[in-house]
Design a protein around this motif. Sequence first.
Motif, PDB file in Angstrom:
ATOM      1  N   LEU A   2       0.834  -1.202   0.000  1.00 62.13           N
ATOM      2  CA  LEU A   2       0.000   0.000   0.000  1.00 62.13           C
ATOM      3  C   LEU A   2       0.868   1.250   0.000  1.00 62.13           C
ATOM      4  CD1 LEU A   2      -2.499  -1.096   2.785  1.00 62.13           C
ATOM      5  CD2 LEU A   2      -2.797  -1.288   0.327  1.00 62.13           C
ATOM      6  N   ILE A   3       0.391   2.274  -0.676  1.00 63.34           N
ATOM      7  CA  ILE A   3       1.054   3.568  -0.688  1.00 63.34           C
ATOM      8  C   ILE A   3       0.145   4.536   0.043  1.00 63.34           C
ATOM      9  CG2 ILE A   3       1.919   5.430  -2.144  1.00 63.34           C
ATOM     10  CD1 ILE A   3       2.167   3.241  -4.379  1.00 63.34           C
ATOM     11  N   ALA A   4       0.669   5.200   1.070  1.00 66.59           N
ATOM     12  CA  ALA A   4      -0.123   6.150   1.864  1.00 66.59           C
ATOM     13  C   ALA A   4       0.488   7.533   1.739  1.00 66.59           C
ATOM     14  CB  ALA A   4      -0.151   5.720   3.326  1.00 66.59           C
ATOM     15  N   LYS A   5      -0.343   8.485   1.320  1.00 65.60           N
ATOM     16  CA  LYS A   5       0.109   9.869   1.155  1.00 65.60           C
ATOM     17  C   LYS A   5      -0.925  10.811   1.753  1.00 65.60           C
ATOM     18  CE  LYS A   5       2.514   9.032  -3.183  1.00 65.60           C
ATOM     19  NZ  LYS A   5       2.625   9.409  -4.582  1.00 65.60           N
ATOM     20  N   PRO A   6      -0.487  11.955   2.245  1.00 58.91           N
ATOM     21  CA  PRO A   6      -1.454  12.949   2.730  1.00 58.91           C
ATOM     22  C   PRO A   6      -2.344  13.432   1.583  1.00 58.91           C
ATOM     23  CG  PRO A   6       0.775  13.519   3.420  1.00 58.91           C
ATOM     24  CD  PRO A   6       0.884  12.382   2.444  1.00 58.91           C
ATOM     25  N   CYS A   7      -3.598  13.658   1.878  1.00 55.27           N
ATOM     26  CA  CYS A   7      -4.529  14.204   0.898  1.00 55.27           C
ATOM     27  C   CYS A   7      -4.177  15.672   0.668  1.00 55.27           C
ATOM     28  CB  CYS A   7      -5.956  14.069   1.410  1.00 55.27           C
ATOM     29  SG  CYS A   7      -7.190  14.579   0.217  1.00 55.27           S
ATOM     30  N   THR A   8      -4.229  16.108  -0.568  1.00 57.99           N
ATOM     31  CA  THR A   8      -3.858  17.485  -0.889  1.00 57.99           C
ATOM     32  C   THR A   8      -5.005  18.471  -0.713  1.00 57.99           C
ATOM     33  OG1 THR A   8      -4.346  17.115  -3.213  1.00 57.99           O
ATOM     34  CG2 THR A   8      -2.061  16.794  -2.512  1.00 57.99           C
ATOM     35  N   LYS A  11      -7.751  17.374   5.267  1.00 58.94           N
ATOM     36  CA  LYS A  11      -6.992  16.619   6.257  1.00 58.94           C
ATOM     37  C   LYS A  11      -7.389  15.152   6.131  1.00 58.94           C
ATOM     38  CE  LYS A  11      -6.063  16.265  11.175  1.00 58.94           C
ATOM     39  NZ  LYS A  11      -6.438  16.718  12.496  1.00 58.94           N
ATOM     40  N   GLY A  12      -6.466  14.345   5.674  1.00 56.43           N
ATOM     41  CA  GLY A  12      -6.736  12.931   5.489  1.00 56.43           C
ATOM     42  C   GLY A  12      -5.556  12.244   4.834  1.00 56.43           C
ATOM     43  N   ILE A  13      -5.652  10.925   4.757  1.00 59.87           N
ATOM     44  CA  ILE A  13      -4.609  10.106   4.150  1.00 59.87           C
ATOM     45  C   ILE A  13      -5.238   9.312   3.010  1.00 59.87           C
ATOM     46  CG2 ILE A  13      -2.945   8.238   4.526  1.00 59.87           C
ATOM     47  CD1 ILE A  13      -2.181  10.676   6.111  1.00 59.87           C
ATOM     48  N   VAL A  14      -4.585   9.330   1.848  1.00 56.32           N
ATOM     49  CA  VAL A  14      -5.028   8.570   0.688  1.00 56.32           C
ATOM     50  C   VAL A  14      -4.202   7.292   0.615  1.00 56.32           C
ATOM     51  CG1 VAL A  14      -5.284   8.564  -1.817  1.00 56.32           C
ATOM     52  CG2 VAL A  14      -5.627  10.688  -0.544  1.00 56.32           C
ATOM     53  N   ILE A  15      -4.877   6.152   0.597  1.00 55.73           N
ATOM     54  CA  ILE A  15      -4.222   4.848   0.516  1.00 55.73           C
ATOM     55  C   ILE A  15      -4.489   4.290  -0.878  1.00 55.73           C
ATOM     56  CG2 ILE A  15      -4.015   2.552   1.530  1.00 55.73           C
ATOM     57  CD1 ILE A  15      -3.655   4.688   3.672  1.00 55.73           C
ATOM     58  N   LYS A  66     -10.380  10.137   6.254  1.00 57.77           N
ATOM     59  CA  LYS A  66     -10.473  11.581   6.487  1.00 57.77           C
ATOM     60  C   LYS A  66     -10.272  11.928   7.960  1.00 57.77           C
ATOM     61  CE  LYS A  66     -13.705  11.775   2.693  1.00 57.77           C
ATOM     62  NZ  LYS A  66     -15.106  11.902   2.340  1.00 57.77           N
ATOM     63  N   ASP A  67      -9.978  13.181   8.206  1.00 56.93           N
ATOM     64  CA  ASP A  67      -9.833  13.740   9.554  1.00 56.93           C
ATOM     65  C   ASP A  67      -8.692  13.116  10.350  1.00 56.93           C
ATOM     66  OD1 ASP A  67     -12.047  15.433   9.124  1.00 56.93           O
ATOM     67  OD2 ASP A  67     -13.410  13.806   9.658  1.00 56.93           O
ATOM     68  N   THR A  68      -7.617  12.776   9.664  1.00 53.55           N
ATOM     69  CA  THR A  68      -6.421  12.308  10.348  1.00 53.55           C
ATOM     70  C   THR A  68      -5.191  12.658   9.516  1.00 53.55           C
ATOM     71  OG1 THR A  68      -5.299  10.448  11.411  1.00 53.55           O
ATOM     72  CG2 THR A  68      -6.406   9.978   9.342  1.00 53.55           C
ATOM     73  N   SER A  69      -4.098  12.852  10.188  1.00 51.28           N
ATOM     74  CA  SER A  69      -2.825  13.012   9.493  1.00 51.28           C
ATOM     75  C   SER A  69      -1.862  11.923   9.960  1.00 51.28           C
ATOM     76  CB  SER A  69      -2.237  14.400   9.755  1.00 51.28           C
ATOM     77  OG  SER A  69      -2.125  14.630  11.138  1.00 51.28           O
ATOM     78  N   ASP A  70      -2.389  10.964  10.731  1.00 53.92           N
ATOM     79  CA  ASP A  70      -1.600   9.851  11.260  1.00 53.92           C
ATOM     80  C   ASP A  70      -1.554   8.723  10.229  1.00 53.92           C
ATOM     81  OD1 ASP A  70      -0.571   7.624  12.585  1.00 53.92           O
ATOM     82  OD2 ASP A  70      -1.559   8.127  14.472  1.00 53.92           O
ATOM     83  N   ARG A  71      -0.439   8.633   9.539  1.00 51.94           N
ATOM     84  CA  ARG A  71      -0.268   7.653   8.458  1.00 51.94           C
ATOM     85  C   ARG A  71      -0.434   6.220   8.973  1.00 51.94           C
ATOM     86  NH1 ARG A  71       4.099   4.921   6.111  1.00 51.94           N
ATOM     87  NH2 ARG A  71       3.932   4.738   3.850  1.00 51.94           N
ATOM     88  N   GLU A  72       0.142   5.917  10.127  1.00 49.20           N
ATOM     89  CA  GLU A  72       0.073   4.559  10.674  1.00 49.20           C
ATOM     90  C   GLU A  72      -1.362   4.165  11.034  1.00 49.20           C
ATOM     91  OE1 GLU A  72       2.565   2.412  10.496  1.00 49.20           O
ATOM     92  OE2 GLU A  72       3.627   4.081   9.531  1.00 49.20           O
ATOM     93  N   GLU A  73      -2.107   5.098  11.593  1.00 43.43           N
ATOM     94  CA  GLU A  73      -3.502   4.829  11.930  1.00 43.43           C
ATOM     95  C   GLU A  73      -4.309   4.556  10.659  1.00 43.43           C
ATOM     96  OE1 GLU A  73      -7.010   6.823  14.632  1.00 43.43           O
ATOM     97  OE2 GLU A  73      -5.641   8.170  13.585  1.00 43.43           O
ATOM     98  N   ALA A  74      -4.081   5.363   9.619  1.00 43.04           N
ATOM     99  CA  ALA A  74      -4.789   5.180   8.349  1.00 43.04           C
ATOM    100  C   ALA A  74      -4.435   3.834   7.717  1.00 43.04           C
ATOM    101  CB  ALA A  74      -4.458   6.318   7.393  1.00 43.04           C
ATOM    102  N   LEU A  75      -3.174   3.435   7.787  1.00 46.24           N
ATOM    103  CA  LEU A  75      -2.767   2.141   7.228  1.00 46.24           C
ATOM    104  C   LEU A  75      -3.394   0.981   7.996  1.00 46.24           C
ATOM    105  CD1 LEU A  75       0.964   2.821   6.346  1.00 46.24           C
ATOM    106  CD2 LEU A  75      -0.861   2.214   4.741  1.00 46.24           C
ATOM    107  N   LYS A  76      -3.559   1.130   9.300  1.00 45.06           N
ATOM    108  CA  LYS A  76      -4.194   0.089  10.104  1.00 45.06           C
ATOM    109  C   LYS A  76      -5.662  -0.072   9.694  1.00 45.06           C
ATOM    110  CE  LYS A  76      -5.060  -1.228  14.864  1.00 45.06           C
ATOM    111  NZ  LYS A  76      -4.961  -0.860  16.266  1.00 45.06           N
ATOM    112  N   ILE A  77      -6.353   1.041   9.510  1.00 47.12           N
ATOM    113  CA  ILE A  77      -7.750   1.008   9.057  1.00 47.12           C
ATOM    114  C   ILE A  77      -7.831   0.379   7.669  1.00 47.12           C
ATOM    115  CG2 ILE A  77      -9.703   2.462   8.332  1.00 47.12           C
ATOM    116  CD1 ILE A  77      -8.771   4.426  10.596  1.00 47.12           C
ATOM    117  N   ALA A  78      -6.939   0.795   6.779  1.00 47.91           N
ATOM    118  CA  ALA A  78      -6.935   0.265   5.411  1.00 47.91           C
ATOM    119  C   ALA A  78      -6.671  -1.233   5.404  1.00 47.91           C
ATOM    120  CB  ALA A  78      -5.902   1.002   4.570  1.00 47.91           C
ATOM    121  N   ALA A  79      -5.760  -1.706   6.239  1.00 50.52           N
ATOM    122  CA  ALA A  79      -5.452  -3.136   6.281  1.00 50.52           C
ATOM    123  C   ALA A  79      -6.696  -3.937   6.646  1.00 50.52           C
ATOM    124  CB  ALA A  79      -4.327  -3.392   7.271  1.00 50.52           C
TER     125      ALA A  79
END
Length: 91
Positions: A2-8, A11-15, A66-79
């Motif tokens: 997975l590739i995780a980047k901040p949303c432009t 506030k959010g992370i795009v996986i 959405k509503d996070t800038s924590d990459r690790e948290e977003a990756l955990k949700i995505a997994a």
Amino acid sequence: MLIAKPCTSMKGIVITPREKYDADLEELCECLAGRGYRIKRVTRFLALLSGEHDITIFPSGKIIVKDTSDREEALKIAADIYECLQAYRVI
């Protein structure tokens, strides 16, 4: 992988997965509802989930947490979501 980047745009992370997916979002949401996700809306083009974070899922497997800038948290949700998405992986 997975590739995780901040949303432009918010506030959010795009996986983005390296693999290709073609998900039936209605079926996918049945799996996710069984895991405790609250489904807000489902169309052919996207699924909206709500909870601690709002989540958008596309048939291609792209996920926006959405509503996070924590990459690790977003990756955990995505997994967790990708466990339901595996059935739709295009070989």
